[in-house]
Design a protein around this motif. Structure first.
Motif, PDB file in Angstrom:
ATOM      1  N   UNK A 194      -1.841  -5.037  -9.250  1.00 41.50           N
ATOM      2  CA  UNK A 194      -1.445  -6.357  -8.734  1.00 41.50           C
ATOM      3  C   UNK A 194      -1.757  -6.517  -7.251  1.00 41.50           C
ATOM      4  N   UNK A 195      -0.725  -6.605  -6.385  1.00 42.20           N
ATOM      5  CA  UNK A 195      -0.998  -6.843  -4.969  1.00 42.20           C
ATOM      6  C   UNK A 195      -1.642  -5.641  -4.271  1.00 42.20           C
ATOM      7  N   UNK A 196      -1.799  -4.527  -4.993  1.00 39.36           N
ATOM      8  CA  UNK A 196      -2.532  -3.372  -4.458  1.00 39.36           C
ATOM      9  C   UNK A 196      -3.911  -3.252  -5.111  1.00 39.36           C
ATOM     10  N   UNK A 197      -4.237  -4.198  -5.969  1.00 33.83           N
ATOM     11  CA  UNK A 197      -5.554  -4.260  -6.585  1.00 33.83           C
ATOM     12  C   UNK A 197      -6.238  -5.549  -6.182  1.00 33.83           C
ATOM     13  N   UNK A 198      -7.505  -5.667  -6.499  1.00 35.87           N
ATOM     14  CA  UNK A 198      -8.268  -6.815  -6.049  1.00 35.87           C
ATOM     15  C   UNK A 198      -8.392  -7.912  -7.078  1.00 35.87           C
ATOM     16  N   UNK A 254      -9.725  -6.197   4.900  1.00 33.53           N
ATOM     17  CA  UNK A 254     -10.052  -6.727   6.220  1.00 33.53           C
ATOM     18  C   UNK A 254     -10.308  -5.597   7.217  1.00 33.53           C
ATOM     19  N   UNK A 255      -9.629  -4.456   7.031  1.00 28.95           N
ATOM     20  CA  UNK A 255      -9.916  -3.291   7.878  1.00 28.95           C
ATOM     21  C   UNK A 255     -11.310  -2.745   7.575  1.00 28.95           C
ATOM     22  N   UNK A 256     -11.677  -2.648   6.298  1.00 27.64           N
ATOM     23  CA  UNK A 256     -13.034  -2.212   5.947  1.00 27.64           C
ATOM     24  C   UNK A 256     -14.054  -3.141   6.588  1.00 27.64           C
ATOM     25  N   UNK A 261      -3.082   2.762  -0.992  1.00 28.91           N
ATOM     26  CA  UNK A 261      -3.726   2.055   0.104  1.00 28.91           C
ATOM     27  C   UNK A 261      -3.142   2.481   1.448  1.00 28.91           C
ATOM     28  N   UNK A 262      -4.024   2.645   2.425  1.00 33.17           N
ATOM     29  CA  UNK A 262      -3.606   2.991   3.779  1.00 33.17           C
ATOM     30  C   UNK A 262      -4.527   2.330   4.800  1.00 33.17           C
ATOM     31  N   UNK A 263      -3.988   2.035   5.959  1.00 34.22           N
ATOM     32  CA  UNK A 263      -4.770   1.553   7.105  1.00 34.22           C
ATOM     33  C   UNK A 263      -4.193   2.185   8.362  1.00 34.22           C
ATOM     34  N   UNK A 264      -4.926   2.188   9.456  1.00 34.33           N
ATOM     35  CA  UNK A 264      -4.358   2.681  10.721  1.00 34.33           C
ATOM     36  C   UNK A 264      -3.174   1.828  11.157  1.00 34.33           C
ATOM     37  N   UNK A 265      -2.296   2.420  11.924  1.00 36.34           N
ATOM     38  CA  UNK A 265      -1.077   1.727  12.345  1.00 36.34           C
ATOM     39  C   UNK A 265      -1.376   0.472  13.165  1.00 36.34           C
ATOM     40  N   UNK A 266      -2.490   0.447  13.894  1.00 34.52           N
ATOM     41  CA  UNK A 266      -2.769  -0.698  14.756  1.00 34.52           C
ATOM     42  C   UNK A 266      -3.217  -1.938  13.989  1.00 34.52           C
ATOM     43  N   UNK A 267      -3.511  -1.796  12.688  1.00 38.67           N
ATOM     44  CA  UNK A 267      -3.867  -2.980  11.886  1.00 38.67           C
ATOM     45  C   UNK A 267      -2.929  -3.132  10.682  1.00 38.67           C
ATOM     46  N   UNK A 268      -1.848  -2.382  10.683  1.00 44.19           N
ATOM     47  CA  UNK A 268      -0.930  -2.341   9.546  1.00 44.19           C
ATOM     48  C   UNK A 268      -0.072  -3.604   9.455  1.00 44.19           C
ATOM     49  N   UNK A 269       0.001  -4.162   8.253  1.00 46.03           N
ATOM     50  CA  UNK A 269       0.897  -5.270   7.937  1.00 46.03           C
ATOM     51  C   UNK A 269       1.972  -4.707   7.008  1.00 46.03           C
ATOM     52  N   UNK A 270       3.239  -4.685   7.412  1.00 44.31           N
ATOM     53  CA  UNK A 270       4.274  -4.027   6.608  1.00 44.31           C
ATOM     54  C   UNK A 270       4.610  -4.724   5.295  1.00 44.31           C
ATOM     55  N   UNK A 271       4.167  -5.954   5.103  1.00 39.68           N
ATOM     56  CA  UNK A 271       4.463  -6.680   3.875  1.00 39.68           C
ATOM     57  C   UNK A 271       3.569  -6.162   2.750  1.00 39.68           C
ATOM     58  N   UNK A 272       4.123  -5.511   1.719  1.00 44.34           N
ATOM     59  CA  UNK A 272       3.287  -4.962   0.647  1.00 44.34           C
ATOM     60  C   UNK A 272       2.503  -6.018  -0.109  1.00 44.34           C
ATOM     61  N   UNK A 273       2.936  -7.279  -0.051  1.00 43.81           N
ATOM     62  CA  UNK A 273       2.172  -8.331  -0.705  1.00 43.81           C
ATOM     63  C   UNK A 273       0.812  -8.525  -0.038  1.00 43.81           C
ATOM     64  N   UNK A 274       0.691  -8.065   1.194  1.00 43.83           N
ATOM     65  CA  UNK A 274      -0.568  -8.205   1.936  1.00 43.83           C
ATOM     66  C   UNK A 274      -1.346  -6.897   2.021  1.00 43.83           C
ATOM     67  N   UNK A 275      -0.916  -5.889   1.241  1.00 45.48           N
ATOM     68  CA  UNK A 275      -1.515  -4.559   1.366  1.00 45.48           C
ATOM     69  C   UNK A 275      -3.019  -4.579   1.094  1.00 45.48           C
ATOM     70  N   UNK A 276      -3.408  -5.133  -0.028  1.00 43.05           N
ATOM     71  CA  UNK A 276      -4.831  -5.106  -0.397  1.00 43.05           C
ATOM     72  C   UNK A 276      -5.653  -5.901   0.610  1.00 43.05           C
TER      73      UNK A 276
END
Length: 465
Positions: A293-297, A256-258, A236-251
């Motif tokens: 898990x937190x990288x899946x839906x 939300x970026x999409x 998973x990746x998003x642009x830096x301007x919408x990035x949340x560093x907490x991996x629990x919030x990655x997905x």
């Protein structure tokens, strides 16, 4: 002379306008997320992910709650959407393609893009293709005028899929600015690699930029944009301007970026006064990759996820938005599939499909606009490897799965029967209660599979030098 001019003017008023002017062809946009689950949108019940733009589409359009994809994995699912066929019919049913794969979707297959191109549409694909990376199998050989995207999954490396990072998803997310260079995944423009490795943080936004630019340039002609997003397939990746560093919030962050990018595209359609003549379809290629898990839906109320023939693997969220003919804020529980999009689009453009290649899709345009029953009454379930595993007929769903440890054998299968109208989560096996229904569905399942296999067409294959 004056009388003659008046007569000509009067006749001009009486004569019908040219077809294009009187009844312009509608535009089409298909947004195809990757591995997004049934429960990952606010309008489909998510209480943790905020998707206001897609939810607005649902408020203004129609939400389909029994929308199926023809395979629980990427490649065959995409083949089905574009060709209107079960993947087995077009030889694209045996799991997914890799950078070393020597086959792809045959350019002789007839796709949505082929059909609309033949009607004079401008056609474009921006995103994940995954139907073959060889020049003979890329989008421009399958009806698209232009292409920008990743030719396969974003966890695959050019040229042979070797050298991939051995890091956990959490580690990759925490250090996404450096981790992005660890994948040697290519970005292609038409048939050329233009970025290697691609900066995956940017792709969702760049695909949307390309789509907006393409639509703006083709405002005076009908267009078809196929927008198969790379995300939320891992990594998973998003642009830096919408990035949340907490991996629990990655997905959550990726979805939300999409949604934000969907909002940008929809705003452009409204700003260009195209919303009354453009159909937008938002859906996913299969269910969520739960093992991450937190990288899946989330599959919401459905059982299991990606890679399975349970509902969580093949029932996906779908919203259809468009002209005022679609009743706003409505829900359709009728059985509809991605295979039905090709014949439905043909109906919406008052055109006919060629008869040379048999397809499995059905015209569901009346179901789109009204409470009419779907013409689709049954659906065959194929596994991620293309093996026949089940049949849905009405509310009844039969699954015949290999016993554990016998993936290539049905000598001791697990037989399951569910009534989906009462048990959407597939928790109550009714085999013992309805042996007659089991026998009927089993017989019909085999009949349908035999016909598809008998009339299957070959994929494109790379010839040995």
């Amino acid at each position: 002379m004056f009388r003659s001019l008046c007569l000509i003017a009067a006749l001009a008023v009486m004569l019908p306008l040219p077809v294009d002017a009187a009844d312009p062809k509608p535009n089409f946009v298909i947004i195809f997320a990757d591995d997004q689950g049934y429960g990952d949108l606010g309008c489909f019940g998510s209480e943790t992910i905020q998707t206001p733009n897609i939810d607005r589409m649902a408020d203004e359009g129609r939400r389909f709650t029994s929308f199926m994809v023809a395979s629980p994995v990427c490649t065959p699912s995409r083949a089905a959407l574009l060709t209107g066929c079960y993947p087995k019919r077009v030889g694209m049913h045996r799991h997914v393609l890799f950078p070393h794969s020597a086959k792809g979707l045959h350019p002789d297959e007839y796709t949505i893009a082929d059909h609309l191109s033949g009607l004079g549409y401008a056609t474009a694909c921006f995103g994940k293709w995954h139907l073959g990376h060889h020049p003979e199998t890329l989008p421009q050989q399958n009806g698209f005028d232009t292409y920008l995207g990743i030719p396969y999954s974003n966890d695959m490396n050019h040229p042979d899929n070797k050298g991939k990072p051995k890091l956990s998803s959490d580690e990759l997310w925490r250090n996404q600015s450096t981790a992005v260079t660890k994948w040697n995944t290519p970005l292609m423009r038409n048939e050329e690699i233009v970025e290697l490795p691609v900066d995956q943080r940017t792709v969702t936004r760049r695909y949307t930029d390309e789509a907006i630019d393409f639509i703006t340039k083709n405002i005076d002609r009908p267009f078809f944009v196929y927008l198969p997003h790379t995300m939320p397939h891992i990594p998973l990746y998003v642009p830096e301007d919408v990035y949340d560093p907490d991996p629990q919030n990655a997905y959550k962050c990726v979805i939300e970026h999409i949604d934000q990018e969907v909002g940008r595209l929809m705003s452009q359609l409204r700003d260009l006064s195209l919303s009354d003549n453009t159909y937008v379809i938002y859906t996913s290629d299969n269910g969520p990759w739960l093992q991450f898990k937190n990288h899946g839906g989330s599959a919401g109320p459905l059982r299991a996820g990606k890679g399975t023939t349970f509902e969580g693997g093949q029932r996906v969220p779908c919203i259809m938005w468009g002209p005022s003919r679609i009743p706003a804020g409505t829900v359709c529980d009728e059985l509809v599939t991605t295979m039905d999009l090709l014949p439905t689009i043909a109906a919406l453009t008052d055109s006919t499909l060629p008869e040379e290649n048999k397809i499995d899709g059905l015209d569901v345009s009346e179901t789109l606009f009204s409470d009419s029953a779907s013409p689709r009454t049954e659906f065959v379930h194929y596994s991620s490897r293309g093996n026949i595993e089940g049949l849905r007929q009405g509310d009844w769903k039969l699954l015949i799965k290999p016993a554990k440890g016998k993936q290539n054998s049905l000598k001791s299968p697990n037989v399951m029967l569910f009534n989906l109208s009462e048990d959407i989560g597939e928790q109550h096996n009714l085999v013992a209660d309805h042996p007659d229904i089991v026998a009927r569905l089993k017989k019909r399942m085999r009949e349908l599979d035999t016909e598809i296999e008998t009339n299957a067409r070959e994929p494109w294959r790379l010839r040995s030098p």
